[in-house]
Design a protein around this motif. Structure first.
Motif, short mmCIF file in Angstrom:
data_model
loop_
_atom_site.label_atom_id
_atom_site.label_comp_id
_atom_site.label_asym_id
_atom_site.label_seq_id
_atom_site.Cartn_x
_atom_site.Cartn_y
_atom_site.Cartn_z
N PHE A 74 -13.81 2.25 10.37
CA PHE A 74 -13.89 1.78 8.99
C PHE A 74 -13.54 0.29 8.91
O PHE A 74 -14.24 -0.50 8.29
N VAL A 75 -12.45 -0.08 9.56
CA VAL A 75 -12.01 -1.49 9.56
C VAL A 75 -13.07 -2.37 10.22
O VAL A 75 -13.42 -3.43 9.69
N ILE A 77 -2.12 -3.49 10.85
CA ILE A 77 -2.33 -2.06 10.61
C ILE A 77 -2.56 -1.32 11.92
O ILE A 77 -3.06 -0.19 11.92
N SER A 78 -2.17 -1.92 13.03
CA SER A 78 -2.42 -1.32 14.34
C SER A 78 -1.73 0.03 14.49
O SER A 78 -2.23 0.90 15.23
N ALA A 79 -0.62 0.26 13.83
CA ALA A 79 0.04 1.57 13.91
C ALA A 79 -0.87 2.67 13.37
O ALA A 79 -0.84 3.80 13.86
N TRP A 80 -1.69 2.34 12.39
CA TRP A 80 -2.62 3.32 11.80
C TRP A 80 -3.92 3.40 12.60
O TRP A 80 -4.43 4.47 12.84
N THR A 81 -4.45 2.25 12.98
CA THR A 81 -5.73 2.27 13.71
C THR A 81 -5.58 2.84 15.11
O THR A 81 -6.54 3.36 15.67
N LEU A 130 0.84 -1.20 0.00
CA LEU A 130 0.00 0.00 0.00
C LEU A 130 0.87 1.25 0.00
O LEU A 130 1.93 1.28 0.64
N GLY A 131 0.40 2.27 -0.71
CA GLY A 131 1.09 3.55 -0.68
C GLY A 131 1.03 4.16 0.70
O GLY A 131 0.18 3.79 1.53
N ASP A 132 1.92 5.10 0.97
CA ASP A 132 2.02 5.70 2.30
C ASP A 132 0.73 6.34 2.78
O ASP A 132 0.45 6.36 3.97
N ASP A 133 -0.06 6.89 1.87
CA ASP A 133 -1.29 7.60 2.24
C ASP A 133 -2.54 6.75 2.13
O ASP A 133 -3.64 7.24 2.37
N PHE A 134 -2.41 5.50 1.76
CA PHE A 134 -3.58 4.66 1.51
C PHE A 134 -4.50 4.59 2.71
O PHE A 134 -5.72 4.72 2.59
N LEU A 135 -3.95 4.38 3.89
CA LEU A 135 -4.76 4.19 5.09
C LEU A 135 -5.14 5.50 5.78
O LEU A 135 -5.80 5.48 6.82
N ASP A 136 -4.75 6.62 5.20
CA ASP A 136 -5.19 7.92 5.69
C ASP A 136 -6.50 8.23 4.98
O ASP A 136 -6.51 8.64 3.81
N LEU A 137 -7.61 8.01 5.66
CA LEU A 137 -8.92 8.12 5.02
C LEU A 137 -9.20 9.52 4.48
O LEU A 137 -10.01 9.67 3.56
N ARG A 138 -8.52 10.52 5.01
CA ARG A 138 -8.74 11.90 4.53
C ARG A 138 -8.31 12.07 3.07
O ARG A 138 -8.82 12.94 2.37
N VAL A 179 -7.20 -8.36 7.53
CA VAL A 179 -6.82 -9.52 8.33
C VAL A 179 -5.33 -9.46 8.64
O VAL A 179 -4.55 -8.90 7.87
N ASN A 180 -4.96 -10.04 9.76
CA ASN A 180 -3.55 -10.04 10.17
C ASN A 180 -2.72 -11.07 9.42
O ASN A 180 -1.54 -10.84 9.17
N ASP A 181 -3.33 -12.21 9.09
CA ASP A 181 -2.56 -13.28 8.46
C ASP A 181 -3.50 -14.18 7.65
O ASP A 181 -4.73 -14.06 7.72
N LEU A 182 -2.91 -15.11 6.92
CA LEU A 182 -3.71 -16.00 6.07
C LEU A 182 -4.59 -16.96 6.86
O LEU A 182 -5.71 -17.26 6.42
N PRO A 183 -4.17 -17.47 8.03
CA PRO A 183 -5.10 -18.29 8.82
C PRO A 183 -6.37 -17.53 9.21
O PRO A 183 -7.46 -18.10 9.24
N GLU A 184 -6.25 -16.23 9.48
CA GLU A 184 -7.43 -15.44 9.80
C GLU A 184 -8.34 -15.33 8.58
O GLU A 184 -9.56 -15.40 8.70
#
Length: 123
Positions: free
Chosen positions: A96-97, A83-87, A51-59, A109-114
């Protein structure tokens, strides 16, 4: 390592490699969609590292534009990784998540088993 196609609970999934072109904006979605169609997948798993640097910045509205493009082409999207650093710094993203994870078009999701668990429960 290359992108991998998997069948998980009857769903054809394309898991993108952690390295490669970044999903920076709506135009970049075309690169990912082309690969998805090439592999005849209906669900795309894109690691957070792509993901680009601004992808998770909803603004910026980048996430919304990209997600809408996937929805328009009837491809489900999964963002894979922590993505906990962003949330932790954005209530809007946390909400949103939470909401998207209750639906069927976009999951975080955190990983493929999830992901396996979510697809098992959805099937």
């Amino acid at each position: 390592m290359t992108d991998q196609t998997r069948d998980i609970h009857g769903v054809r999934v394309l898991v993108f490699n952690a390295q490669g072109d970044k999903l920076v904006g709506e135009r970049d979605a075309n690169i990912f969609l082309s690969a998805i169609w090439e592999h005849e997948a209906t669900l795309a798993v894109i690691p957070v590292s792509r993901l680009g640097d601004d992808f998770l910045d909803l603004r910026t509205r980048i996430a919304g534009e990209v997600i809408q493009k996937f929805v328009n082409y009837q491809v489900r999207l999964v963002i894979l990784g922590d993505i906990s650093a962003w949330t932790s710094t954005s209530k809007a993203l946390r909400d949103f998540v939470y909401e998207t994870n209750r639906g069927g078009s976009l999951w975080f999701v955190n990983d493929l088993p999830e992901l396996d668990q979510k697809l098992s429960a959805a099937g």
